[in-house]
Design an enzyme around this catalytic site. Structure first.
Site, mmCIF file in Angstrom:
data_model
loop_
_atom_site.group_PDB
_atom_site.id
_atom_site.type_symbol
_atom_site.label_atom_id
_atom_site.label_comp_id
_atom_site.label_asym_id
_atom_site.label_seq_id
_atom_site.Cartn_x
_atom_site.Cartn_y
_atom_site.Cartn_z
ATOM 1 C CG ASN B 87 -10.023 0.773 -2.271
ATOM 2 O OD1 ASN B 87 -9.152 0.009 -1.829
ATOM 3 N ND2 ASN B 87 -9.722 1.800 -3.060
ATOM 4 C CB CYS B 148 -0.972 1.013 -1.560
ATOM 5 S SG CYS B 148 -2.520 0.234 -1.043
ATOM 6 C CG ASN B 212 -2.826 4.869 -5.234
ATOM 7 O OD1 ASN B 212 -3.983 4.524 -5.007
ATOM 8 N ND2 ASN B 212 -1.816 4.014 -5.231
ATOM 9 N N GLY B 264 -7.977 9.181 -12.270
ATOM 10 C CA GLY B 264 -8.716 9.686 -11.118
ATOM 11 C C GLY B 264 -10.092 10.139 -11.572
ATOM 12 N N GLY B 265 -11.076 9.249 -11.436
ATOM 13 C CA GLY B 265 -12.458 9.632 -11.719
ATOM 14 C C GLY B 265 -12.836 9.728 -13.174
ATOM 15 N N GLY B 286 -10.356 3.485 -13.786
ATOM 16 C CA GLY B 286 -10.436 2.664 -12.575
ATOM 17 C C GLY B 286 -11.852 2.402 -12.128
HETATM 18 C C1 LIG Z 1 -10.912 -1.170 -5.286
HETATM 19 C C2 LIG Z 1 -9.654 -0.452 -5.684
HETATM 20 C C3 LIG Z 1 -8.435 -1.103 -5.622
HETATM 21 C C4 LIG Z 1 -7.256 -0.451 -5.992
HETATM 22 N N1 LIG Z 1 -6.073 -1.135 -5.940
HETATM 23 C C5 LIG Z 1 -4.937 -0.519 -6.353
HETATM 24 C C6 LIG Z 1 -3.706 -1.240 -6.391
HETATM 25 O O1 LIG Z 1 -3.633 -2.425 -6.081
HETATM 26 N N2 LIG Z 1 -2.589 -0.580 -6.811
HETATM 27 C C7 LIG Z 1 -2.620 0.739 -7.210
HETATM 28 O O2 LIG Z 1 -1.587 1.281 -7.588
HETATM 29 N N3 LIG Z 1 -3.782 1.431 -7.196
HETATM 30 C C8 LIG Z 1 -4.930 0.836 -6.778
HETATM 31 N N4 LIG Z 1 -6.107 1.548 -6.785
HETATM 32 C C9 LIG Z 1 -6.105 2.958 -7.230
HETATM 33 C C10 LIG Z 1 -6.473 3.100 -8.696
HETATM 34 O O3 LIG Z 1 -5.538 2.437 -9.528
HETATM 35 C C11 LIG Z 1 -6.553 4.586 -9.103
HETATM 36 O O4 LIG Z 1 -5.287 5.178 -8.930
HETATM 37 C C12 LIG Z 1 -7.554 5.375 -8.283
HETATM 38 O O5 LIG Z 1 -8.662 4.582 -7.937
HETATM 39 C C13 LIG Z 1 -8.046 6.627 -9.010
HETATM 40 O O6 LIG Z 1 -8.665 6.323 -10.245
HETATM 41 P P1 LIG Z 1 -10.254 6.080 -10.418
HETATM 42 O O7 LIG Z 1 -10.962 7.217 -9.739
HETATM 43 O O8 LIG Z 1 -10.492 6.013 -11.891
HETATM 44 O O9 LIG Z 1 -10.558 4.787 -9.747
HETATM 45 C C14 LIG Z 1 -7.298 0.910 -6.423
HETATM 46 C C15 LIG Z 1 -8.539 1.547 -6.495
HETATM 47 C C16 LIG Z 1 -9.705 0.905 -6.144
HETATM 48 C C17 LIG Z 1 -11.010 1.654 -6.233
#
Ligand SMILES: Cc1cc2nc3c(=O)[nH]c(=O)nc-3n(C[C@H](O)[C@H](O)[C@H](O)COP(=O)(O)O)c2cc1C
Ligand code: FES
Lengths: 84, 351
Positions: B87, B148, B212, B264-265, B286
């Site tokens: 993303n 980020c 992140n 993370g995942g 997430g």
């Molecule tokens: C579409 C999208 C937007 C995200 N926006 C943010 C954000 O604004 N701030 C942040 O700290 N992490 C953001 N993340 C990261 C997630 O909070 C998380 O750390 C990361 O996606 C890993 O977890 P997951 O695999 O469960 O998604 C974003 C992730 C995705 C996929």
């Protein structure tokens, strides 16, 4: 999208009201991820990056900035922060 | 951590109405459940509240908010990858004032526990956002997004250096109510994540949120150009889980008392358990939300069953359990947990 853009343009030229159902690529489809946005002009004349999944998918044909989809047009709400 | 396992993994079919206390304590932050949403994957909770009662999970971590309104990057902002996605949203949001008036007020009225994620282009901006939040009040903690990847200048990724990471955390700490817990969100794209964790902890962070997204890229072979308008983006989803578990493990090994929010995942209670065993005190969900909006609630129920089936009566007992010396019980468990691993196939987003 090019077809919708043409329909909207043609309607505007003929002063006919049009509505278009847009289809941007979506990750969540429920309004939480912000992947599906496109530039749309609001009632107040300001362009915003709106979510096609929940703010749309149906927008007025004359409000979508068709030729600028895939960009953040100059003057879009909150775009100064991105460019500065 | 010295607790002996009561039963080996063989009872895993016998979940029934398994009860297990999921409370989590992260420094001064106490939450009734260790399940949170991940920033940027739950907006400010309103949409998800249509799918499950958001007051029933540990809390909502809101989309990172900046000082001014922000349009975010051009589209395409998303590309699918094996077991995950890329993303490049670019922190689209209404700015902190509108966030306080609309989102924060709504979350408070709704009774949801709220961790506000903040971002900034400079340490000073982070400080200003924190100062506005301090005046507003009505939230439970701050997550400082110093990691980020979707900013034009990679030099802005404060989490890549111990000194810049510490500077931001210190500024936020100084501008926040001293009772408000602060979590620093770290990037896995560093040589030594423990260095960064130690540095933010010394700078006043209550704990860390890991991880992140990883910086990644996809080329569209039809256009023969980068698939994302922003060229690079952040990789998330099951593909990054082993990296995330490793980060949690390393930080926990080096800093036994630092509160850790792991993510993370995670797409099942089983995945969540891995993070807990590796040393996370709480977890965030997430990308899984995108193909199952009720995922946080489902994962909460599943985690309770996973813990109970292993003889834990509370989540706290399982935190860091994988760090103990290998014992006979754990060796016996290995085959059954390997079998569980293979049963889940992740059906990723369909367009
Ligand atoms: C579409 C999208 C937007 C995200 N926006 C943010 C954000 O604004 N701030 C942040 O700290 N992490 C953001 N993340 C990261 C997630 O909070 C998380 O750390 C990361 O996606 C890993 O977890 P997951 O695999 O469960 O998604 C974003 C992730 C995705 C996929
Ligand atoms: S697809 Fe996620 S906000 Fe529209």
């Amino acid at each position: 999208m090019p077809m919708l853009a043409s329909v909207a343009a043609e309607s505007m030229a003929r002063k006919v009201f049009s509505q278009c159902s847009v289809e941007e690529s979506m990750a969540c489809g429920i309004g939480v991820c912000m992947t599906c946005v496109l530039p749309v002009i609001g009632e107040d004349g300001i362009t915003r990056m709106l979510r096609s999944c929940v703010d749309g998918p149906i927008f007025r044909g004359d409000r979508v900035r068709w030729s600028e989809i895939g960009t953040v047009p100059e003057g879009t709400w909150g775009s100064e922060a991105l460019r500065s | 951590m010295t607790r002996k396992i009561v039963s080996s993994g063989n009872v895993s079919g016998n979940y029934g109405n398994a009860r297990c206390d999921l409370r989590a304590t992260l420094g001064s932050l106490e939450i009734p459940s260790a399940i949170l949403t991940a920033s940027g994957c739950a907006a400010a909770g309103r949409e998800l509240d249509n799918y499950f009662d958001i007051t029933q999970i540990g809390g909502i971590v809101t989309k990172s908010i900046m000082l001014a309104p922000r349009s975010g990057r051009a589209t395409p902002r998303m590309a699918e990858t094996p077991s995950g996605m890329l993303n490049s949203i670019g922190l689209q949001g209404p700015g902190v004032e509108s966030f306080i008036e609309n989102d924060l007020v709504w979350l408070r009225q709704r009774g949801a526990r709220t961790i506000v994620s903040i971002a900034g282009g400079t340490a000073e901006e982070f400080g200003k956002v924190a100062a506005k939040l301090r005046i507003a009040g009505g939230f439970d903690a701050i997550e400082v997004n110093i990691s980020c990847p979707n900013v034009e200048d990679r030099g802005q990724v404060f989490a890549c250096r111990p000194d810049s990471a510490a500077q931001v955390v210190q500024t936020v700490r100084r501008n926040s109510d001293s009772k408000i817990p602060i979590f620093a969100k770290l990037s896995p794209d560093v040589t030594d994540i423990v260095d960064i964790a130690r540095s933010v902890s010394q700078a006043g962070a209550t704990g860390v949120s890991v991880i992140n997204t990883l910086l990644g890229m996809v080329i569209n072979t039809t256009t023969m150009r980068p698939a994302l308008a922003g060229v690079t983006g952040g990789v998330s989803g099951p593909a990054i889980r082993p990296v995330a578990v490793r980060c949690v493990w390393q930080i926990r090994s080096a800093l036994p008392d630092l509160p850790i929010i792991g993510m993370g995942g995670i797409r099942s209670g089983h995945d969540a358990l891995e993070f807990i065993l590796a040393g996370a005190n709480a977890i965030s969900v997430g990308t899984s939300i995108f193909n199952d909006p009720s995922a946080p609630m489902r994962i909460q129920t599943e985690l309770q069953q996973e813990l109970a089936s292993r003889g834990f009566t509370s989540l706290a007992q399982a935190v860091s359990y994988a760090h103990r010396e290998a014992d006979i019980a754990s060796m016996e468990e290995a085959p059954s947990s390997a079998a569980e691993d293979s049963e889940t196939e992740w059906d990723f987003i369909s367009e």
